[in-house]
Design an enzyme around this catalytic site. Structure first.
Site, PDB file in Angstrom:
ATOM      1  N   HIS A  92       0.835  -1.210   0.000  1.00  8.14           N
ATOM      2  CA  HIS A  92       0.000   0.000   0.000  1.00  8.14           C
ATOM      3  C   HIS A  92       0.873   1.265   0.000  1.00  8.14           C
ATOM      4  CE1 HIS A  92      -3.961  -1.861   0.170  1.00  8.14           C
ATOM      5  NE2 HIS A  92      -3.412  -2.785   0.920  1.00  8.14           N
ATOM      6  N   ASP A 138       2.373   1.966  -3.186  1.00  9.92           N
ATOM      7  CA  ASP A 138       2.573   2.319  -4.616  1.00  9.92           C
ATOM      8  C   ASP A 138       1.687   3.475  -5.076  1.00  9.92           C
ATOM      9  OD1 ASP A 138       0.232   0.760  -4.766  1.00  9.92           O
ATOM     10  OD2 ASP A 138       0.860  -0.308  -6.576  1.00  9.92           O
ATOM     11  N   LEU A 173      -2.324 -13.069  -6.039  1.00  9.77           N
ATOM     12  CA  LEU A 173      -1.031 -13.134  -6.735  1.00  9.77           C
ATOM     13  C   LEU A 173      -1.152 -12.499  -8.120  1.00  9.77           C
ATOM     14  CD1 LEU A 173       0.063 -16.741  -5.697  1.00  9.77           C
ATOM     15  CD2 LEU A 173       0.708 -14.580  -4.638  1.00  9.77           C
ATOM     16  N   ASP A 198       1.649  -4.128  -9.529  1.00 10.43           N
ATOM     17  CA  ASP A 198       1.414  -5.477 -10.063  1.00 10.43           C
ATOM     18  C   ASP A 198       1.818  -5.570 -11.531  1.00 10.43           C
ATOM     19  OD1 ASP A 198       0.313  -5.704  -7.579  1.00 10.43           O
ATOM     20  OD2 ASP A 198      -1.764  -5.792  -8.267  1.00 10.43           O
TER      21      ASP A 198
HETATM   22  C1  GLA Z   1      -3.019  -4.378  -5.044  1.00  9.75           C
HETATM   23  C2  GLA Z   1      -2.831  -3.266  -6.062  1.00  9.75           C
HETATM   24  C3  GLA Z   1      -1.396  -2.738  -6.049  1.00  9.75           C
HETATM   25  C4  GLA Z   1      -0.970  -2.375  -4.624  1.00  9.75           C
HETATM   26  C5  GLA Z   1      -1.292  -3.501  -3.643  1.00  9.75           C
HETATM   27  C6  GLA Z   1      -1.037  -3.115  -2.201  1.00  9.75           C
HETATM   28  O1  GLA Z   1      -2.266  -5.497  -5.388  1.00  9.75           O
HETATM   29  O2  GLA Z   1      -3.138  -3.735  -7.358  1.00  9.75           O
HETATM   30  O3  GLA Z   1      -1.294  -1.638  -6.904  1.00  9.75           O
HETATM   31  O4  GLA Z   1      -1.542  -1.175  -4.206  1.00  9.75           O
HETATM   32  O5  GLA Z   1      -2.646  -3.929  -3.760  1.00  9.75           O
HETATM   33  O6  GLA Z   1       0.308  -2.906  -1.984  1.00  9.75           O
END
Ligand code: GLA
Length: 387
Positions: free
Chosen positions: A34, A36, A127, A174
């Site tokens: 959390h 990004d 994932l 991601d």
């Molecule tokens: C999800 C979102 C990412 C990131 C994570 C938490 O995977 O797609 O962009 O914010 O949650 O770190």
């Protein structure tokens, strides 16, 4: 795998002449959660499990989608001129969104494609199966139509599909991790400017073990967007007194100095996680580079505590998995990974203790939660490729 895909393609689409096959990975984030969408750092890696596709162009100006994971849905047809989000199109909204995003950026997809997907990322496990489909689709279309788009731009286009087409306000982690994956390396990414560095994940005699909670995550998207806006409000309060662009710009000392300007207690707590987690990620990567894997593991544990107590995105399932993991012999670190509210945990476990780990954590989880978790010992793989 190529043979399986070609056989299946033939069954679904009649023949497999001229079909090409591709792969894109899933991802796991080691630390930096959390952060990004707060201009901070993340440290994810691509996995060797992911999504496969078999594909060829057609002459019908039609996108034909089929997934071996959702056989009962059959072939879903979408005409090229009509790329709109539609709930009844199910999972195909992800690839459709990517083609929409390409067109928004001026890349005209003039011919249709027949495409078949197969994913071996456990469904809804956190994932990034959806980002894997997105990046895979972007990679394939770029290749088939010779658009010459670089991998970082494919990641950004895929994020655009997720944000503006599917409607989940996710950050870049991601898609970036999947597009830029590198075998045996994690990616130390600064989300404020997308500068990045590969760091070898040298775990010596240990491996990465993922535990999927199998909790269904219905609330995930709305809560995710809620955390995002809580951080944005905290940032607005801080901007009145200090010149920053994002929470990731603050050191811990600066945050402590200015935090009382955040008006709401909950927002202050959320911002605290974002700032501390960012600094923790920077420190963790430094420790890893110095071969200090046990310190890296401790920082993973601290990350979980912060996500549990300050950010409040864990829940009983993830807490049970992580707290059980902390008690086991041979565990270097364990935390939730991904968005939270379900999904999975990531642990670094000494190889000779993995069997006992799976048995004991699995038992404790089942006793407390009432259903089983699934465990995966995973390897770190490369980004998308033709196979
Ligand atoms: C999800 C979102 C990412 C990131 C994570 C938490 O995977 O797609 O962009 O914010 O949650 O770190």
């Amino acid at each position: 795998m190529r043979e399986v895909l070609l056989d299946e393609f033939k069954k679904v689409y009649g023949d497999n002449d001229g079909v090409r096959t591709y792969f894109a990975p899933g991802r796991v984030n080691m630390i930096g959660e959390h952060t990004d969408y707060n201009g901070g750092h993340v440290f994810p890696c691509a996995l060797t499990i992911g999504t496969y596709a078999a594909v060829r162009k057609n002459k019908d100006k039609l996108l034909r989608f089929y997934s071996m994971n959702f056989e009962s849905l059959g072939i879903i047809n979408v005409s090229l001129g009509n790329l709109k989000y539609d709930e009844k199109d199910e999972w195909t909204n992800y690839p459709k969104g990517v083609i929409w995003a390409l067109e928004e950026k001026g890349y005209k997809v003039e011919e249709g494609v027949d495409i078949l997907y197969f994913g071996n990322i456990p469904n809804g496990s956190g994932l990034s199966s959806s980002a894997s489909i997105e990046v895979l689709t972007g990679y394939i279309i770029n290749d088939l139509f010779d658009f010459g788009i670089d991998l970082v731009s494919i990641a950004l286009l895929s994020q655009k599909a997720e944000n503006d087409f599917v409607g989940v306000n996710s950050g870049i982690m991601d898609q970036f991790a999947i597009a830029m994956g590198k075998k045996d390396h994690a990616i130390f990414l600064d989300t404020s400017d997308l500068s990045y560095e590969y760091a070898p994940l040298k775990l010596k005699d240990a491996k990465i073990v993922i535990a999927a909670s199998n909790k269904k995550r219905r609330l995930a998207d709305s809560k995710y967007n809620e955390r995002r806006s809580e951080c944005e409000t905290a940032l607005r309060d801080l901007k009145e007194v200090v010149d920053i662009k994002s929470l990731g710009d603050l050191t811990i000392e600066e945050f402590e100095e200015y935090k009382h300007h955040i008006k709401d207690d909950i927002h202050r707590q959320r911002a605290k996680h974002a700032v501390y987690e960012n600094q923790r990620t920077i420190k963790a990567v430094r420790e890893l580079k110095n071969n200090n894997i046990s310190e890296f593991g401790k920082l993973m544990n601290e990350s979980h505590v912060s996500l549990r107590d300050d950010y409040e995105v864990t829940g009983i399932e993830l807490d049970t998995l992580v707290e059980a993991a902390w008690k086991q012999e041979g565990v270097i670190g364990s935390r939730m990974t991904g968005a939270g509210f379900g999904g999975c945990t990531v642990s670094i476990v000494k190889e000779d203790k993995i069997d006992a780990f799976i048995e004991k954590v699995g038992q404790e989880y089942k006793d407390k939660i009432g259903y089983a978790a699934d465990f995966y010992v995973v390897d770190i793989g490369d980004g998308p490729k033709e196979i």
